[in-house]
Design a protein around this motif. Structure first.
Motif, PDB file in Angstrom:
ATOM      1  N   GLU A  60      24.117  39.837 -40.238  1.00 53.38           N
ATOM      2  CA  GLU A  60      24.247  40.413 -41.585  1.00 53.38           C
ATOM      3  C   GLU A  60      23.232  39.780 -42.527  1.00 53.38           C
ATOM      4  O   GLU A  60      22.583  40.475 -43.306  1.00 53.38           O
ATOM      5  N   ALA A  61      23.098  38.484 -42.452  1.00 42.17           N
ATOM      6  CA  ALA A  61      22.121  37.797 -43.301  1.00 42.17           C
ATOM      7  C   ALA A  61      20.712  38.311 -43.009  1.00 42.17           C
ATOM      8  O   ALA A  61      19.933  38.574 -43.931  1.00 42.17           O
ATOM      9  N   ALA A  62      20.380  38.455 -41.734  1.00 44.54           N
ATOM     10  CA  ALA A  62      19.045  38.925 -41.367  1.00 44.54           C
ATOM     11  C   ALA A  62      18.788  40.334 -41.882  1.00 44.54           C
ATOM     12  O   ALA A  62      17.673  40.665 -42.280  1.00 44.54           O
ATOM     13  N   GLU A  63      19.834  41.135 -41.917  1.00 44.13           N
ATOM     14  CA  GLU A  63      19.699  42.518 -42.372  1.00 44.13           C
ATOM     15  C   GLU A  63      19.586  42.614 -43.893  1.00 44.13           C
ATOM     16  O   GLU A  63      18.833  43.426 -44.413  1.00 44.13           O
ATOM     17  N   ARG A  64      20.313  41.759 -44.619  1.00 43.26           N
ATOM     18  CA  ARG A  64      20.432  41.903 -46.075  1.00 43.26           C
ATOM     19  C   ARG A  64      19.671  40.873 -46.898  1.00 43.26           C
ATOM     20  O   ARG A  64      19.503  41.066 -48.102  1.00 43.26           O
ATOM     21  N   ALA A  65      19.243  39.791 -46.300  1.00 45.28           N
ATOM     22  CA  ALA A  65      18.595  38.710 -47.076  1.00 45.28           C
ATOM     23  C   ALA A  65      17.279  39.177 -47.675  1.00 45.28           C
ATOM     24  O   ALA A  65      16.519  39.907 -47.041  1.00 45.28           O
ATOM     25  N   GLY A  66      17.041  38.707 -48.887  1.00 47.38           N
ATOM     26  CA  GLY A  66      15.762  38.980 -49.536  1.00 47.38           C
ATOM     27  C   GLY A  66      14.697  38.038 -48.998  1.00 47.38           C
ATOM     28  O   GLY A  66      15.001  37.080 -48.279  1.00 47.38           O
ATOM     29  N   PRO A  67      13.435  38.281 -49.355  1.00 46.30           N
ATOM     30  CA  PRO A  67      12.336  37.458 -48.839  1.00 46.30           C
ATOM     31  C   PRO A  67      12.509  35.961 -49.126  1.00 46.30           C
ATOM     32  O   PRO A  67      12.178  35.124 -48.292  1.00 46.30           O
ATOM     33  N   GLU A  68      13.078  35.610 -50.280  1.00 42.49           N
ATOM     34  CA  GLU A  68      13.257  34.209 -50.648  1.00 42.49           C
ATOM     35  C   GLU A  68      14.414  33.555 -49.893  1.00 42.49           C
ATOM     36  O   GLU A  68      14.604  32.344 -49.972  1.00 42.49           O
ATOM     37  N   GLU A  69      15.195  34.344 -49.150  1.00 40.74           N
ATOM     38  CA  GLU A  69      16.335  33.828 -48.401  1.00 40.74           C
ATOM     39  C   GLU A  69      16.063  33.774 -46.899  1.00 40.74           C
ATOM     40  O   GLU A  69      16.978  33.564 -46.117  1.00 40.74           O
ATOM     41  N   ARG A  70      14.822  33.920 -46.481  1.00 44.92           N
ATOM     42  CA  ARG A  70      14.525  34.017 -45.059  1.00 44.92           C
ATOM     43  C   ARG A  70      13.842  32.775 -44.483  1.00 44.92           C
ATOM     44  O   ARG A  70      13.880  32.556 -43.285  1.00 44.92           O
ATOM     45  N   GLU A  71      13.247  31.965 -45.336  1.00 48.72           N
ATOM     46  CA  GLU A  71      12.548  30.785 -44.835  1.00 48.72           C
ATOM     47  C   GLU A  71      13.528  29.692 -44.413  1.00 48.72           C
ATOM     48  O   GLU A  71      13.213  28.835 -43.605  1.00 48.72           O
ATOM     49  N   HIS A  72      14.718  29.726 -44.978  1.00 42.69           N
ATOM     50  CA  HIS A  72      15.789  28.808 -44.601  1.00 42.69           C
ATOM     51  C   HIS A  72      16.921  29.655 -44.035  1.00 42.69           C
ATOM     52  O   HIS A  72      17.300  30.668 -44.610  1.00 42.69           O
ATOM     53  N   VAL A  73      17.492  29.238 -42.952  1.00 42.45           N
ATOM     54  CA  VAL A  73      18.378  30.073 -42.148  1.00 42.45           C
ATOM     55  C   VAL A  73      19.608  30.572 -42.899  1.00 42.45           C
ATOM     56  O   VAL A  73      19.965  31.739 -42.807  1.00 42.45           O
ATOM     57  N   THR A  74      20.274  29.715 -43.632  1.00 44.10           N
ATOM     58  CA  THR A  74      21.597  30.065 -44.153  1.00 44.10           C
ATOM     59  C   THR A  74      21.651  30.326 -45.653  1.00 44.10           C
ATOM     60  O   THR A  74      22.735  30.449 -46.205  1.00 44.10           O
ATOM     61  N   THR A  75      20.529  30.426 -46.309  1.00 44.21           N
ATOM     62  CA  THR A  75      20.529  30.633 -47.761  1.00 44.21           C
ATOM     63  C   THR A  75      21.381  31.831 -48.155  1.00 44.21           C
ATOM     64  O   THR A  75      22.190  31.750 -49.086  1.00 44.21           O
ATOM     65  N   TYR A  76      21.198  32.932 -47.459  1.00 40.14           N
ATOM     66  CA  TYR A  76      21.982  34.134 -47.767  1.00 40.14           C
ATOM     67  C   TYR A  76      23.476  33.828 -47.693  1.00 40.14           C
ATOM     68  O   TYR A  76      24.248  34.253 -48.558  1.00 40.14           O
ATOM     69  N   LEU A  77      23.911  33.095 -46.684  1.00 42.56           N
ATOM     70  CA  LEU A  77      25.330  32.821 -46.477  1.00 42.56           C
ATOM     71  C   LEU A  77      25.894  31.888 -47.538  1.00 42.56           C
ATOM     72  O   LEU A  77      26.936  32.166 -48.137  1.00 42.56           O
ATOM     73  N   TRP A  78      25.229  30.758 -47.792  1.00 43.65           N
ATOM     74  CA  TRP A  78      25.836  29.803 -48.726  1.00 43.65           C
ATOM     75  C   TRP A  78      25.721  30.236 -50.181  1.00 43.65           C
ATOM     76  O   TRP A  78      26.467  29.751 -51.030  1.00 43.65           O
TER      77      TRP A  78
END
Length: 179
Positions: A98-116
């Motif tokens: 889900e994170a990989a599908e929905r994360a923005g560009p700034e949330e992809r360089e670190h694995v769990t940014t989208y989640l936390w």
């Protein structure tokens, strides 16, 4: 990687370049590749810059993940109370995808940014017991000075067959006594 292969441990490599960001990787996509290649339902994120991580802390975090996190995400760093260098995160492959599908560009360089960043949905955080807070203590390795500090602490632990986070704090105090 050769050591892992020799021990029969499966490994994956493969960072995906982050679109529009030269010299940066989409680390999140790399984790998805690894989770899919290993067919893992649960991923435990341990980083090489935390050589003094207590395995018992990881066990407690995994237990919290399995019992309280609804199988999405658990960490001990959002917010931190453990010393920097005793960091771990656990998440499901479903949450990772889900994170990989929905994360923005700034949330992809670190694995769990989208989640936390979504604590309303992924609320589990393992804190130290009571009011203890050692988050100001840096025992992760990012610089040569950090490595020297961790080596000095580790030298205090050399006589231990195994050591936990409290032993590490005691070793730090012995290596760097307060005035």
């Amino acid at each position: 990687m050769h050591l892992c292969r020799g021990a029969g441990v499966r490994t994956t490599r493969g960072q995906v370049p982050l679109p529009g960001a030269p010299k940066r990787n989409d680390v999140l996509a790399g984790y998805v590749l690894a989770a899919e290649a290993s067919r893992a339902d649960v991923v435990i994120r341990l980083t090489s810059d935390c050589p003094l991580l207590d395995p018992a802390v990881v066990g407690c975090l995994l237990r919290d993940f399995l019992t309280r996190s609804a199988g999405w995400y658990a960490s001990n760093v959002h917010p931190p109370s453990w010393f920097d260098g005793c960091d771990a995160e656990v998440f499901s492959r479903v949450a990772l995808c889900e994170a990989a599908e929905r994360a923005g560009p700034e949330e992809r360089e670190h694995v769990t940014t989208y989640l936390w960043r979504r604590t309303e949905r992924f609320p589990t955080n393992l804190r130290l017991p009571g009011r203890e807070d050692h988050s100001a203590l840096k025992l992760s390795v990012d610089t040569a000075a950090d490595l020297a500090r961790v080596r000095r602490v580790h030298a205090q632990l050399a006589s231990h067959d195994a050591f936990g986070w409290r032993d590490t704090l005691a070793a730090y105090r012995a290596a760097f006594p307060s005035p």
